[in-house]
Scaffold this motif. Structure first.
Motif, mmCIF file in Angstrom:
data_model
loop_
_atom_site.group_PDB
_atom_site.id
_atom_site.type_symbol
_atom_site.label_atom_id
_atom_site.label_comp_id
_atom_site.label_asym_id
_atom_site.label_seq_id
_atom_site.Cartn_x
_atom_site.Cartn_y
_atom_site.Cartn_z
ATOM 1 N N HIS A 140 -28.900 -17.354 -38.967
ATOM 2 C CA HIS A 140 -30.293 -17.574 -38.422
ATOM 3 C C HIS A 140 -31.135 -16.352 -38.307
ATOM 4 N N GLY A 141 -32.472 -16.725 -38.237
ATOM 5 C CA GLY A 141 -33.397 -15.621 -38.099
ATOM 6 C C GLY A 141 -33.634 -15.153 -36.717
ATOM 7 N N GLY A 142 -34.483 -14.511 -36.384
ATOM 8 C CA GLY A 142 -35.140 -13.898 -35.037
ATOM 9 C C GLY A 142 -35.003 -12.385 -34.881
ATOM 10 N N SER A 143 -35.356 -11.825 -36.034
ATOM 11 C CA SER A 143 -35.655 -10.520 -36.112
ATOM 12 C C SER A 143 -34.635 -9.637 -35.537
ATOM 13 N N PHE A 144 -33.302 -10.150 -35.709
ATOM 14 C CA PHE A 144 -32.126 -9.498 -35.257
ATOM 15 C C PHE A 144 -32.251 -9.166 -33.567
ATOM 16 N N VAL A 145 -33.083 -9.987 -32.922
ATOM 17 C CA VAL A 145 -32.890 -9.729 -31.543
ATOM 18 C C VAL A 145 -32.880 -10.886 -30.577
ATOM 19 N N ASN A 146 -33.271 -12.003 -31.273
ATOM 20 C CA ASN A 146 -32.840 -13.537 -30.644
ATOM 21 C C ASN A 146 -32.539 -14.632 -31.749
ATOM 22 N N GLY A 147 -32.136 -15.722 -31.169
ATOM 23 C CA GLY A 147 -31.891 -17.093 -31.975
ATOM 24 C C GLY A 147 -30.452 -17.120 -31.707
ATOM 25 N N SER A 148 -29.924 -18.269 -32.479
ATOM 26 C CA SER A 148 -28.518 -18.636 -32.539
ATOM 27 C C SER A 148 -28.559 -19.942 -33.600
ATOM 28 N N GLY A 149 -27.193 -20.013 -33.989
ATOM 29 C CA GLY A 149 -26.769 -21.044 -34.934
ATOM 30 C C GLY A 149 -27.051 -22.560 -34.415
ATOM 31 N N ARG A 150 -26.971 -22.745 -33.171
ATOM 32 C CA ARG A 150 -27.115 -24.028 -32.663
ATOM 33 C C ARG A 150 -28.519 -24.589 -32.933
ATOM 34 N N VAL A 151 -29.429 -23.764 -33.358
ATOM 35 C CA VAL A 151 -30.676 -24.484 -33.444
ATOM 36 C C VAL A 151 -30.828 -25.351 -34.612
ATOM 37 N N TYR A 152 -30.129 -25.115 -35.685
ATOM 38 C CA TYR A 152 -30.200 -26.053 -37.021
ATOM 39 C C TYR A 152 -29.131 -26.959 -37.177
ATOM 40 N N ASP A 153 -29.593 -28.215 -36.789
ATOM 41 C CA ASP A 153 -29.167 -29.475 -36.916
ATOM 42 C C ASP A 153 -28.910 -29.697 -38.302
ATOM 43 N N ASN A 169 -23.276 -17.570 -34.922
ATOM 44 C CA ASN A 169 -24.153 -16.683 -34.109
ATOM 45 C C ASN A 169 -23.331 -15.162 -34.474
ATOM 46 N N TYR A 170 -24.278 -14.169 -34.155
ATOM 47 C CA TYR A 170 -23.656 -12.700 -34.406
ATOM 48 C C TYR A 170 -24.569 -11.833 -33.586
ATOM 49 N N ARG A 171 -23.724 -10.558 -33.134
ATOM 50 C CA ARG A 171 -24.642 -9.937 -32.059
ATOM 51 C C ARG A 171 -25.906 -9.454 -32.569
ATOM 52 N N LEU A 172 -26.857 -9.204 -31.528
ATOM 53 C CA LEU A 172 -28.039 -8.896 -31.771
ATOM 54 C C LEU A 172 -28.788 -7.819 -30.824
ATOM 55 N N GLY A 173 -29.666 -7.174 -31.278
ATOM 56 C CA GLY A 173 -30.392 -6.150 -30.330
ATOM 57 C C GLY A 173 -29.352 -4.933 -30.299
ATOM 58 N N THR A 174 -29.522 -4.563 -29.031
ATOM 59 C CA THR A 174 -28.548 -3.425 -28.841
ATOM 60 C C THR A 174 -27.095 -3.781 -29.043
ATOM 61 N N LEU A 175 -26.622 -4.848 -28.583
ATOM 62 C CA LEU A 175 -25.281 -5.010 -28.635
ATOM 63 C C LEU A 175 -24.718 -5.157 -30.157
ATOM 64 N N GLY A 176 -25.686 -5.394 -31.252
ATOM 65 C CA GLY A 176 -25.512 -5.722 -32.483
ATOM 66 C C GLY A 176 -25.725 -4.519 -33.320
ATOM 67 N N PHE A 177 -26.585 -3.570 -32.914
ATOM 68 C CA PHE A 177 -26.865 -2.680 -33.697
ATOM 69 C C PHE A 177 -27.014 -0.998 -33.232
#
Length: 544
Positions: A140-153, A169-177
């Motif tokens: 999923h997109g989201g500028s590496f700060v938001n979003g999730s895989g659940r959006v994509y039916d 899903n993958y870790r985003l923002g501070t927790l991811g990078f």
């Protein structure tokens, strides 16, 4: 190319809710027979345990499956660890929580976020199946700060396309990078989100056959930040052999943050949270409540603000992906890549909706200078207001061309050059590149975008609803529904064979054999020869 400063808060609210194994042969063959089907098609055995999903008339869905251990406590800012086994049957009828993110940019209407979020969702065609199905893994997109895989039916995609789709899903923002040097050995910090994506691909390799998927025919795909992730995996050592083809949608695969810069910004970020002492910073950071880490660490230059993102000079991503791609060091797999005709109108529109902008002709020089620096006057001459009908559309066109359209063409050309001479010598290519532009000027858009004083056209992310059911917009008309079917046919044929062929109604040649681009339009798909001219790519190349 000239430095492009894209308004960052807009990119922070990216597309998603506004809205392998190496090839076995030059052309991928159908996989073998799936394992014996259980008596209950809702039950599937994974390495970690049994899951129970949902069985519909034309699909199955197994949601919220852990692909890694919860990255909490001592595992915060550590590489993902194997998923913990569970006894009995795990309920896989509901999505897992989104990864922790800033709720100020929440476009998913308050849905749950959690640090324990490393789950994925498997969509399959309805059973039974005589042969294993090819697989598309969607980032999923989201500028590496938001979003999730659940959006994509993915129901329509798996039913019509006859493929398996995995969203994650993958870790985003501070927790991811976060790349604080206290968190690990030199070069081993940052990029936890990219490592999560690799762990999901490894899970697919080890488990997807039980769902009827072929682990030897995995296509890695994504849009925006998800597409940028695909660019990273094309050159990341740990991703080698985990996918056999790639799809890159609307992804400016620009230079990533270098480790020294990311480390310095991460140290400042930690100090702002009261963890300034280098000797105790790691323990201090891991002891913080997760809610204090929602604000993303900012070190990636993609706008007026700086945001999180992948870090180069690390073990996970040793080199900048664009450099590696231009030097011919990307994975030798087929690639489908493209953009939308009017990418940047979405971001200008979001600025209007937040009442942060109401651009007048007097604002235009300032905007161009902010974005293009010393090249502003030259850009203004190539993008005059009277040609585009005002500031929003002229500015959008300049950033669309400079940050999306022309870089995508550059990537396509560079990927095509990976081994043209070798391919000619052996009489065939297993790494062909196919290029498209989505061009529906009336693409269904969420209601707020339809109230703007300018049309958003074929804007960033609006092609997603032609592949997935993402909701939040009016239904398609009959011509758009036909285009949606054709795009699903093209994408699924690419996943099956490594080439889109003519599944979508018009024959689609690869970049090496044709300099034309597939234009996806409701009144009929067609090959166009003027993509580079329309987007002024020679001009942007002259500013390099």
């Amino acid at each position: 190319m000239a430095h492009v400063s894209v308004p960052g808060r807009a990119l922070c609210i990216l597309s998603i809710a506004v809205l392998t194994v190496v090839l076995a042969a030059c052309t991928r063959s159908h996989g073998g027979a799936p394992p014996p089907a259980p008596a209950d098609p809702a039950l599937v055995q994974t390495v970690a345990g049994t899951v129970r999903g949902v069985v519909g008339d034309d699909h199955r869905l197994f949601a919220g499956i852990p692909y890694a251990a919860p990255p909490v406590g001592p595992l915060r800012w550590q590489p993902p660890q194997p998923a913990l086994p569970w006894p009995g049957v795990r309920d896989a009828t509901r999505y897992g929580p989104r990864c922790l993110q800033d709720l100020g940019g929440d476009l998913e209407l308050g849905r749950q976020t959690d640090e324990d979020c490393l789950t994925l969702n498997v969509w399959t065609p309805a059973p039974p199946a005589d042969l294993l199905k090819p697989v598309m893994v969607w980032i999923h997109g989201g500028s590496f700060v938001n979003g999730s895989g659940r959006v994509y039916d993915a129901r329509r995609l798996v039913a019509r396309g006859d493929i398996v789709v995995v969203t994650l899903n993958y870790r985003l923002g501070t927790l991811g990078f976060l790349a604080h040097p206290a968190l690990g050995p030199p070069g081993a910090v940052g990029n936890y989100g990219l490592s999560d994506q690799q762990a999901a691909l490894q899970w697919v390799r080890d488990n997807i056959e039980s769902f009827g998927g072929d682990p030897d025919r995995v296509t890695l795909a994504g849009e925006s930040a998800g597409g940028m992730s695909v660019c990273d995996h094309l050159v990341a050592p740990g991703s080698e052999g985990l996918f056999a083809a790639a799809v890159i949608q609307s992804a400016p695969c620009r230079a990533q943050a270098a480790l020294p810069v990311a480390a310095a910004r991460s140290i400042d970020y930690a100090a702002g949270l009261g963890c300034a002492d280098p000797a105790s910073a790691a323990d201090c950071l891991r002891a913080l409540p997760a809610d204090r880490l929602r604000e993303p660490v900012k070190f990636t230059s993609i706008g007026e603000d700086e945001l999180s993102g992948p870090v180069t000079g690390t073990e996970v991503l040793p080199v900048d992906p664009m450099t590696a791609i231009r030097e011919g060091r990307a994975a030798r797999v087929p690639v489908l890549i493209g953009t939308t005709r009017d990418e940047f109108t979405l971001f200008v529109g979001l600025q209007y909706l937040r009442e942060e902008a109401n651009y007048t002709p007097q604002d235009y020089p300032r905007l161009l200078e902010l974005t293009f620096g010393d090249d502003a006057a030259t850009v203004a001459a190539h993008y005059p207001l009277d040609r585009y009908g005002g500031v929003p559309l002229a500015y959008s066109a300049a950033v669309t061309d400079s940050a999306f359209s022309c870089p995508a063409e550059d990537i396509a050309d560079s990927l095509t050059a990976r081994g043209v001479a070798d391919d000619a010598a052996r009489g065939g290519a297993d790494d062909a590149v196919y290029f498209y532009e989505f061009d529906d000027p009336d693409a269904p858009a969420p209601e707020p975008l339809r109230t703007l004083p300018f049309p958003v056209g074929a804007s960033h992310s609006l092609e997603l609803r032609y592949l997935f059911d993402v909701g939040g917009a009016p239904p398609m008309d009959s011509a758009q529904a036909r285009l949606s079917d054709q795009m699903i046919d093209y994408w699924s044929e690419f996943v099956k064979t490594g080439a889109p062929g003519r599944a979508g109604g018009a024959d689609w040649p690869d970049v090496a054999t044709s300099d034309r681009v597939m234009s996806l339009q409701p009144d009929g798909n067609r090959l166009i020869a003027d993509f580079a001219d329309v987007h002024q790519c020679r001009f942007w190349a002259s500013l390099s």
